[in-house]
Every structure is written in C-alpha cells, then in structure tokens.
Write a protein that holds these residues in place. Structure first.
Motif, PDB file in Angstrom:
ATOM      1  N   GLY A  12      20.804   4.394 -29.649  1.00  0.00           N
ATOM      2  CA  GLY A  12      21.719   3.383 -29.131  1.00  0.00           C
ATOM      3  C   GLY A  12      23.128   3.962 -29.210  1.00  0.00           C
ATOM      4  O   GLY A  12      23.310   5.154 -29.509  1.00  0.00           O
ATOM      5  N   PRO A  13      24.158   3.143 -28.995  1.00  0.00           N
ATOM      6  CA  PRO A  13      25.526   3.663 -29.077  1.00  0.00           C
ATOM      7  C   PRO A  13      25.839   4.255 -30.451  1.00  0.00           C
ATOM      8  O   PRO A  13      26.512   5.296 -30.554  1.00  0.00           O
ATOM      9  N   LEU A  45      29.458  -5.735 -21.721  1.00  0.00           N
ATOM     10  CA  LEU A  45      29.982  -5.106 -22.940  1.00  0.00           C
ATOM     11  C   LEU A  45      31.506  -5.031 -22.892  1.00  0.00           C
ATOM     12  O   LEU A  45      32.077  -4.805 -21.828  1.00  0.00           O
ATOM     13  N   ARG A 103      27.071  -1.743 -20.086  1.00  0.00           N
ATOM     14  CA  ARG A 103      26.441  -0.921 -21.123  1.00  0.00           C
ATOM     15  C   ARG A 103      25.867   0.395 -20.572  1.00  0.00           C
ATOM     16  O   ARG A 103      26.051   1.444 -21.181  1.00  0.00           O
ATOM     17  N   TYR A 107      26.385   4.337 -22.034  1.00  0.00           N
ATOM     18  CA  TYR A 107      25.266   5.221 -22.384  1.00  0.00           C
ATOM     19  C   TYR A 107      25.344   6.517 -21.583  1.00  0.00           C
ATOM     20  O   TYR A 107      25.099   7.600 -22.111  1.00  0.00           O
ATOM     21  N   GLY A 283      25.407   0.972 -37.788  1.00  0.00           N
ATOM     22  CA  GLY A 283      25.315   0.059 -36.648  1.00  0.00           C
ATOM     23  C   GLY A 283      24.498  -1.180 -36.985  1.00  0.00           C
ATOM     24  O   GLY A 283      24.525  -1.683 -38.116  1.00  0.00           O
ATOM     25  N   ALA A 297      28.608  -2.996 -30.999  1.00  0.00           N
ATOM     26  CA  ALA A 297      28.486  -1.619 -30.510  1.00  0.00           C
ATOM     27  C   ALA A 297      29.709  -0.812 -30.956  1.00  0.00           C
ATOM     28  O   ALA A 297      29.587   0.347 -31.357  1.00  0.00           O
ATOM     29  N   SER A 300      29.303   0.221 -34.507  1.00  0.00           N
ATOM     30  CA  SER A 300      28.271   1.247 -34.696  1.00  0.00           C
ATOM     31  C   SER A 300      28.822   2.622 -34.307  1.00  0.00           C
ATOM     32  O   SER A 300      28.514   3.626 -34.953  1.00  0.00           O
TER      33      SER A 300
END
Ligand SMILES: Cc1cc2nc3c(=O)[nH]c(=O)nc-3n(C[C@H](O)[C@H](O)[C@H](O)COP(=O)(O)OP(=O)(O)OC[C@H]3O[C@@H](n4cnc5c(N)ncnc54)[C@H](O)[C@@H]3O)c2cc1C
Length: 398
Positions: A12-13, A45, A103, A107, A283, A297, A300
């Motif tokens: 993930g982030p 986001l 999002r 990514y 996170g 996010a 994290s």
C-alpha cells in the motif's frame, strides 16, 4: 550507507514509501504483496503537505500529482465554520492546503519510483518467526525468506500485528461513506468544502489526475455496520446531498456510476506497543484511521520515512541496536498518529452519532462561536507546520 535486509509486508502507500526510504539508505529491500498486481483499493484521496514532503525526499515525482486545495469547514447553507489556512511559505511550496487526487495516481507515482527487483507481487505472507538473530518469513507456495528486520505494512487486518500482539477487535464506527469522482475539461476552482448538516457530511474538493482536473465528493452518514446496503449508490448520495445544494448536487449527478464506491468506516484503538524484537508495524497495520482525518495514507507514508531514518543510524545485525531503533521510531510516531486517529474517531461521533437533543446545541456552537476554527482551522495548520519541521534529512557526513 547501511547494509542488511529489510522485508516489508504489503504494497500500500505505507509499504511502498517504507521500501523507497529503506532502499535509499542502502538496505537490501523487498516488499511482499499478496495480490498479483498493485491495485489501489479505492479512488478518492487527499494528501497534506507532510506526506508530500516525504514523497519528494524519497524521489517520488509529485509534480501535478493532485490539485492544490484551500479547504474550509462549513454548514450545509455555506456558513464557514473553520478556514484551514496554512502559512504563506507552506502554501507556496505545497499548494493551498492538501492536494486532491485519485489513489491510483499516487500508486502509479510510487511504483515508478521503486527500483527494479524490490517488489514481489503474488507473495501472500502466512507467518514468520523471530529467532533473535533474524526473522524467517513464510510465504504461501514460495520458499521462506530470511530478513534482519520485518515491517508489517499490511493494513487494518494486519497479520504481522496479530502475530505480534494478538487479535484486537476492529472498532466499528457504524458510519459509512459513499464517494465518487469525475474528471472535467478546463480549470476548476482550487477549493475544498467539508460541510455538515445535522446528521450528514456532504463534501467535495478539486482533484487532478493524469493531467486532468475534476472533483471528488463524498456523503457520510450513520449506518449500522451489520446492516445490508442495497440501494443504488448514486440515488442514495443524491438524496442526502440535496440539502447542500450545488455544486455538490450537480457533481453527484454528473458522476459516472462506475466512479462511485461505498466504505464502512472502522478503525482500531491505538496500540500501546508496535515493535517486538526485529519486527514492527506501520500505517494502518499500526494505527488504522477513519477517513474523517483524511490522513491515514499520509501518516503511513510518513511512518516509512521515519522508520528508515532510525534503522539507518544503527547496525541492524545487532539485535539490541535494532530494538532501540524500532523503539525510537514508534516513540516518535505514536503520539501524533494516536492523536489523529482518535480525533477522526471523535469527529465521527460528534457529527453523526450525537443524541438528537444535543445536535441543535452542537450546531449553535459550531455556527456562532470560534470553537471549530480553534480546534480544526487553527490546530491543523499548527500540526502540519510541526510535522513539516520534523521531516528533515540529517546533514550529509563531511
Ligand atoms: C473512503 C476512504 C477515504 C480515505 N481518504 C483518505 C485521504 O483522503 N487521505 C489519507 O491520507 N488517507 C485516506 N484514507 C485512509 C487510507 O486509505 C489508509 O490509511 C491507507 O491506505 C493505509 O495505507 P497502508 O499502506 O498502511 O495500508 P493499505 O493501503 O491497507 O495496504 C496494505 C497492503 O498490504 C497487503 N497485504 C495485506 N495482508 C498481506 C499479506 N498477508 N501478505 C502480503 N500482502 C498483504 C494488501 O493487499 C495491501 O496492498 C481513506 C480511507 C478510506 C476507506
């Protein structure tokens, strides 16, 4: 440069930022991701300046990553309750406040920055053992992997967290969010309006995605976590957005149905200790945070940066030094992340789960006193400035 092996569970982030940070200081870094490809679970986001600063330090291209947004809190009739105004120098550097984005756009930029060979997809971690000198990681259908440090970046249902600290129940907030986005031609006002009526949040912000502008919006209300939801998402959002009027109503009407999603809002109580032996968490695995903060996010991403910085300062073949570094990392991160996740949790209660007779009193205070300006409008910029000043690379050795 540092040497030694760092394995991160989850891309993930948080996991991707941690990998960039660990690789950058010299560790042999591997991310193990259970899914066969990296796909953002979700769309809307916002990112505040501190995670933007971390991404830049980690070599992620943040150019036109999102729309710089100046945000206000308002009531459903447009009366401003809090204006989140950052200092001029922060606005100059990072835009108006947060950036609004999608999002998958974040990514994509993280993936572009990751060096070849770091990410292993289709690697579902099923367990691990710490023998004091190193950690053996078990991966479904794959040979075991040895590492000096294991980082659980595996989200709210973290296996690493459960292995270290047992299964703590999820905190169901009995709220849900229906959100969506649309991309538009031309330029849009760089604004974000977070507004509430008596029991609904109806909000929108400008976004940028892959060189195009547009808006994301969300409607948030109480909803029992175990009650099935069967209604058409757009019809539901439109019904509860109606008291907010335009532009929210027309943004929802223009949103393509495939750009809508619904989430139940849940988190966990802050964990007292994150790290054990040679393993730690970051996170959502460490501090799952309700979207009310718009900061899960972001935190994290910041975690990964601070963790790599502590590990880079020690010899990770030495168990005592690893423990000290992991403890220093979590001691630094716990107060800020617990404050944000608790604030998000309490905001959810205050705006959506207050007993009915108290709601008019709450709104009277929010509409006619500087209360929200103080606790959100002034406090958030102060927190952001404090976080920004902590994110500084140590001077290069002479
Ligand atoms: C509706 C909504 C809106 C939000 N809005 C914002 C916002 O505006 N701003 C913001 O900052 N945050 C926002 N958040 C919060 C944010 O999405 C999360 O905090 C963030 O995704 C956490 O990142 P993470 O890397 O810690 O975990 P995750 O994104 O959950 O990633 C965990 C990864 O670990 C992998 N994994 C799990 N188990 C294993 C295993 N056993 N083996 C291998 N891989 C595994 C998963 O497949 C996943 O890829 C929002 C959340 C929601 C639901």
């Amino acid at each position: 440069m540092s040497s030694g092996r760092v394995v991160i569970v989850g891309a993930g982030p948080g996991g991707m930022a941690a990998a960039l940070a660990a690789h950058r200081v010299g560790f042999e870094t591997t991310i193990l991701e259970r899914y066969p490809e990296i796909k953002a679970a979700g769309n809307i986001l916002n990112l505040w300046p501190p995670p933007q600063k971390v991404l830049q330090l980690l070599g992620v291209n943040t150019n036109d990553l999102g729309a710089p947004v100046h945000s206000v809190f308002a009531n459903h009739r447009g009366r401003i309750r809090a204006d989140v105004r950052l200092p001029d120098e922060v606005v100059r550097e990072y835009g108006g406040g947060f950036i609004g984005l999608l999002r998958p756009g974040l990514y994509q930029r993280l993936l572009e920055a990751l060096p070849a060979g770091v990410l292993r997809v289709g690697h579902n971690v099923t367990g691990f053992e710490d023998n004091g000198r190193n950690i053996t990681v078990h991966v479904q259908g794959q040979p075991d992997i040895e590492t000096d440090v294991l980082i659980g970046a595996d989200g709210i249902n973290s296996l690493v967290r459960e292995t270290l600290w047992g299964n703590e129940p999820i905190r169901e907030q009995n709220l849900h969010l229906v959100g969506g986005y649309l991309l538009l031609d031309g330029t849009q006002p760089a604004e974000g309006v977070i507004s509430h009526d008596r029991d609904t949040q109806g909000s929108y912000t400008a976004i940028r995605h892959e060189g195009r502008g547009g808006y994301e919006w969300w409607v948030l209300r109480a909803w029992p976590h175990d009650k099935p939801f069967t209604e058409d998402l757009k019809a539901y959002a439109a019904r509860y957005a109606a008291p907010f009027g335009d532009p929210l109503v027309s943004l929802i009407a223009q949103t393509p149905s495939e750009h809508l999603q619904r989430w139940l809002i849940r988190d966990r109580k802050p964990l007292k200790q994150w790290s054990l032996g040679r393993a730690t968490l970051l996170g959502d695995a460490a501090h799952p945070t309700s979207p009310y903060a718009a900061y899960g996010a972001g935190m994290s991403i910041e975690d990964g940066y601070f963790l790599a910085r502590e590990l880079a300062a020690v010899d990770i073949s030495d168990t005592g030094q690893v423990r000290a570094a992991l403890q220093a990392y979590e001691d630094r991160r716990k107060p800020h992340t617990a404050k944000m996740s608790q604030l998000a949790y309490q905001n959810g209660i205050m705006f959506h789960r207050l007993p009915r007779p108290l709601q008019p009193l709450r709104d009277l205070i929010f509409d006619h006193t500087p209360f929200l300006q103080k606790v959100i409008g002034d406090q958030m910029p102060a927190d952001i400035v404090a976080q920004l000043s902590e994110i500084e690379d140590p001077p290069a050795p002479q």
